[in-house]
Design an enzyme around this catalytic site. Structure first.
Site, PDB file in Angstrom:
ATOM      1  N   GLY A  74       0.818  -1.214   0.000  1.00 28.16           N
ATOM      2  CA  GLY A  74       0.000   0.000   0.000  1.00 28.16           C
ATOM      3  C   GLY A  74       0.849   1.259   0.000  1.00 28.16           C
ATOM      4  O   GLY A  74       0.601   2.208  -0.760  1.00 28.16           O
ATOM      5  N   ASN A 159      -8.798   3.133   8.424  1.00 28.58           N
ATOM      6  CA  ASN A 159      -8.283   1.916   9.047  1.00 28.58           C
ATOM      7  C   ASN A 159      -8.560   1.855  10.549  1.00 28.58           C
ATOM      8  O   ASN A 159      -8.633   0.775  11.119  1.00 28.58           O
ATOM      9  CB  ASN A 159      -6.780   1.776   8.781  1.00 28.58           C
ATOM     10  N   GLN A 190      -8.146  -0.452   2.699  1.00 27.06           N
ATOM     11  CA  GLN A 190      -9.029  -1.167   3.641  1.00 27.06           C
ATOM     12  C   GLN A 190     -10.331  -1.649   3.002  1.00 27.06           C
ATOM     13  O   GLN A 190     -11.234  -2.075   3.725  1.00 27.06           O
ATOM     14  CB  GLN A 190      -9.344  -0.252   4.848  1.00 27.06           C
ATOM     15  N   SER A 210      -3.284  -3.193  -0.988  1.00 28.61           N
ATOM     16  CA  SER A 210      -2.221  -3.939  -0.311  1.00 28.61           C
ATOM     17  C   SER A 210      -2.729  -5.349  -0.024  1.00 28.61           C
ATOM     18  O   SER A 210      -3.768  -5.506   0.628  1.00 28.61           O
ATOM     19  CB  SER A 210      -1.875  -3.211   0.990  1.00 28.61           C
ATOM     20  N   ALA A 211      -2.003  -6.382  -0.502  1.00 27.79           N
ATOM     21  CA  ALA A 211      -2.527  -7.758  -0.446  1.00 27.79           C
ATOM     22  C   ALA A 211      -2.741  -8.278   0.973  1.00 27.79           C
ATOM     23  O   ALA A 211      -3.675  -9.036   1.225  1.00 27.79           O
ATOM     24  CB  ALA A 211      -1.573  -8.692  -1.195  1.00 27.79           C
ATOM     25  N   HIS A 212      -1.871  -7.855   1.911  1.00 22.17           N
ATOM     26  CA  HIS A 212      -1.966  -8.483   3.244  1.00 22.17           C
ATOM     27  C   HIS A 212      -3.193  -8.027   4.037  1.00 22.17           C
ATOM     28  O   HIS A 212      -3.496  -8.586   5.084  1.00 22.17           O
ATOM     29  CB  HIS A 212      -0.676  -8.259   4.048  1.00 22.17           C
ATOM     30  N   THR A 251      12.499  -6.636 -11.053  1.00 23.29           N
ATOM     31  CA  THR A 251      11.883  -7.944 -11.296  1.00 23.29           C
ATOM     32  C   THR A 251      10.696  -8.122 -10.349  1.00 23.29           C
ATOM     33  O   THR A 251      10.818  -7.875  -9.145  1.00 23.29           O
ATOM     34  CB  THR A 251      12.917  -9.066 -11.056  1.00 23.29           C
ATOM     35  N   CYS A 341       0.779   1.215  12.773  1.00 18.79           N
ATOM     36  CA  CYS A 341       1.933   2.023  12.390  1.00 18.79           C
ATOM     37  C   CYS A 341       2.219   3.106  13.422  1.00 18.79           C
ATOM     38  O   CYS A 341       3.296   3.666  13.472  1.00 18.79           O
ATOM     39  CB  CYS A 341       1.698   2.665  11.033  1.00 18.79           C
TER      40      CYS A 341
HETATM   41  N1  PLP Z   1      -3.567   3.015   3.820  1.00 18.64           N
HETATM   42  C1  PLP Z   1      -4.373   2.476   4.749  1.00 18.64           C
HETATM   43  C2  PLP Z   1      -5.780   2.980   4.903  1.00 18.64           C
HETATM   44  C3  PLP Z   1      -3.899   1.435   5.575  1.00 18.64           C
HETATM   45  O1  PLP Z   1      -4.682   0.898   6.496  1.00 18.64           O
HETATM   46  C4  PLP Z   1      -2.551   0.993   5.404  1.00 18.64           C
HETATM   47  C5  PLP Z   1      -1.991  -0.057   6.306  1.00 18.64           C
HETATM   48  O2  PLP Z   1      -2.299  -0.087   7.482  1.00 18.64           O
HETATM   49  C6  PLP Z   1      -1.770   1.576   4.399  1.00 18.64           C
HETATM   50  C7  PLP Z   1      -2.303   2.583   3.632  1.00 18.64           C
HETATM   51  C8  PLP Z   1      -0.345   1.125   4.149  1.00 18.64           C
HETATM   52  O3  PLP Z   1      -0.316  -0.180   3.638  1.00 18.64           O
HETATM   53  P1  PLP Z   1       1.024  -1.093   3.771  1.00 18.64           P
HETATM   54  O4  PLP Z   1       1.344  -1.147   5.235  1.00 18.64           O
HETATM   55  O5  PLP Z   1       0.637  -2.406   3.219  1.00 18.64           O
HETATM   56  O6  PLP Z   1       2.091  -0.428   3.012  1.00 18.64           O
END
Ligand code: PLP
Length: 399
Positions: A74, A159, A190, A210-212, A251, A341
Site C-alpha cells: 500500500g 483503518n 481497507q 495492499s494484499a496483506h 523484477t 503504524c
Molecule cells: N492506507 C491504509 C488505509 C492502511 O490501512 C494501510 C496499512 O495499514 C496503508 C495505507 C499502508 O499499507 P502497507 O502497510 O501495506 O504499506
C-alpha cells in the site's frame, strides 16, 4: 510461543488464506523463471503474473488488466500515485496544491508532507465528529482552488474507525475532479473483501491496494492507474528496467503477486456473497453491542457514520488504551489502539483527535477488527475477557 489465540486486529493485517499459500507454492517450487526472460521458464512465470493481474483487475473493476501496476504494498502504491500525479506537474506555475483529509493514513500524510519540500502546498480537509467529510465541503474546496489544485487524495475506508465514503459521494467527487483536470487518488487499502470497488465505473484516476489486508501475503500491492488520462510518460517512483509497462522498475515478486491474485479472487467471492458478508457484520455488531452493554460509559467512535462491516472503535473512558492492549495481549486477545503504524510513537491517534476527541479519550480508545475468518467463539471469548479486564483496570486506577 505467544499466548494470543483470539485475533481481532484484521485491519493491521490478516491471516494468509490456505488457498493463497497453495497458489504461491507453484512459482516458489516450479515456475521460478524471471517473467521478463524470453524462454520457457520466463514465459511460464509471465503467464502466472498476467493471470494474477487479470484477477486483481476483476476485483477492482478495472477496464483492463493493463491498468494494474504491481508494487511492494500500500505505501509504495500511494507514493507511486503521488509521483505520477505530482511529478507530472513539477515545474509548472499552476497545479501547486495537494488536498487530502485530516484522518488519512500516515502513508498518505507523510508522503504528501515530503512533497512540500518540492514546492507543493498541502491542504487538509477537516472531518465531522463522526469521522466523515461532507461531500459539499470537498466540492467547495475544488471550486475555490481551481487550477491551483493538482491532486486530491481520499481514503475510501478509515483503518482505525472503519468510517466509509458512500460510493455515490466518491463518484460525485471523481466527476468534479475530472471536470477540473485534478487527479483523484483513492487509498482503497481497507476496502477489498469489505465493499465492491468497481473503480472504472467510479471514475477515479488512481487507487492503492495492499494484499496483506485481504488474506494475501505481505510485501505486495497494486496501484490502479485509469488508462484514460494517465500521465504519459508515467513519472516512476522506482526507476529501473521496463517492467510493469515502465511504471515500476525491478523484477516482479512473482510468488507474492500470484498470492495477491488468488486473494483477490477470494475477496471478490466474499463480497458478492450477502450471507458471508452479513455473518461478519453480525459478529461485529454482536461484539460491539455486547461491549457497550457490559462496559459502563463505553461509546463507539464513528458509530453514526457509514462503516465497513468488520471494524469497531470504542472509547472506554478511564482506561489507558495501551495498558488495556497489553493486558489483553497477555490474556490472549489481540486488539489495537488504532493504527499499528502508530504503535511505536504512542502519540494519541491523529484520526480520533481530528474527530474532536480529547487526548485522554483518544488514549482510552481501542480498535477491534474482524475478518471472514473470525469465528463466533472468538467474539464470545472477547466478550468474556474485555469487560472483565476493563473493570479490573478501572478499579486499579481508582485506588
Ligand atoms: N492506507 C491504509 C488505509 C492502511 O490501512 C494501510 C496499512 O495499514 C496503508 C495505507 C499502508 O499499507 P502497507 O502497510 O501495506 O504499506
Amino acid at each position: 510461543m505467544s499466548v494470543t489465540s483470539l485475533y481481532l486486529d484484521n485491519n493491521a493485517t490478516t491471516a494468509v488464506d490456505a488457498r493463497v499459500v497453495e497458489a504461491m507454492l507453484v512459482p516458489l517450487r516450479e515456475s521460478y523463471g524471471n517473467p521478463s526472460s524470453a524462454h520457457g521458464f520466463g514465459e511460464e512465470a509471465a503467464r502466472l503474473l498476467e493471470s494474477a493481474r487479470a484477477s486483481v483487475a476483476r476485483l477492482v473493476g478495472a477496464r483492463s488488466p493493463a491498468e494494474i501496476v504491481f508494487t511492494s504494498g500500500g505505501t509504495e502504491s500511494i507514493n507511486t500515485a503521488f509521483q505520477a500525479a505530482l511529478g507530472s506537474v513539477a515545474g509548472k506555475a499552476s497545479r501547486r496544491v495537494a488536498l487530502t483529509g485530516a484522518t488519512e493514513h500516515s502513508a498518505v500524510l507523510r508522503a504528501l508532507e515530503g512533497w512540500q519540500e518540492r514546492g507543493i502546498e498541502l491542504l487538509l480537509l477537516p472531518v465531522e465528529p463522526d469521522g466523515t467529510i461532507r461531500v459539499e465541503h470537498v466540492l467547495e474546496r475544488l471550486t475555490q482552488l481551481g487550477d491551483d489544485l493538482a491532486l486530491l487524495s481520499l481514503h475510501w475506508a478509515n483503518n482505525e474507525t472503519g468510517v466509509l465514503w458512500p460510493r455515490a459521494a466518491l463518484a460525485e467527487i471523481a466527476a468534479a475532479c475530472r471536470a477540473r483536470g485534478v487527479r483523484f487518488h483513492v487509498d482503497a487499502v481497507q476496502v477489498p473483501g469489505k465493499e465492491e470497488l468497481r473503480l472504472d465505473e467510479l471514475g477515479v484516476d488512481l487507487a492503492s491496494l495492499s494484499a496483506h489486508k485481504f488474506h494475501g501475503p505481505k510485501g505486495v500491492g497494486a496501484l490502479y492507474v485509469r488508462a484514460a488520462g494517465a500521465p504519459e510518460p508515467f513519472p516512476r517512483l522506482i526507476a529501473g528496467g521496463p517492467q510493469e509497462r515502465e511504471r515500476r522498475g525491478g523484477t516482479q515478486n512473482v510468488p507474492g503477486i500470484v498470492g495477491m491474485g488468488r486473494a483477490a479472487e477470494l475477496a471478490a467471492q466474499h463480497v458478492a456473497d450477502d450471507e458471508a458478508r452479513g455473518r461478519v457484520r453480525g459478529l461485529r455488531d454482536r461484539l460491539e453491542e455486547g461491549l457497550l452493554d457490559a462496559i459502563p460509559r463505553a461509546r463507539v467512535n464513528g458509530g453514526g457514520a457509514p462503516r465497513v462491516d468488520n471494524t469497531s472503535n470504542l472509547v472506554l473512558p478511564d482506561v489507558d488504551g495501551e495498558l488495556l492492549l497489553m493486558t489483553l495481549a497477555a490474556e490472549g486477545v489481540a486488539v489495537s489502539t488504532g493504527s499499528a503504524c502508530n504503535a511505536e510513537t504512542r502519540a494519541p491517534s491523529h484520526v480520533l483527535r481530528a474527530m474532536g476527541l480529547a487526548d485522554e479519550e483518544a488514549a482510552s480508545s481501542i480498535r477491534l477488527s474482524l475478518s471472514r475468518m473470525t469465528t463466533a467463539a472468538e467474539v464470545e471469548g472477547a466478550l468474556e475477557v474485555i469487560p472483565r479486564v476493563v473493570a479490573e483496570l478501572r478499579a486499579l486506577a481508582a485506588v
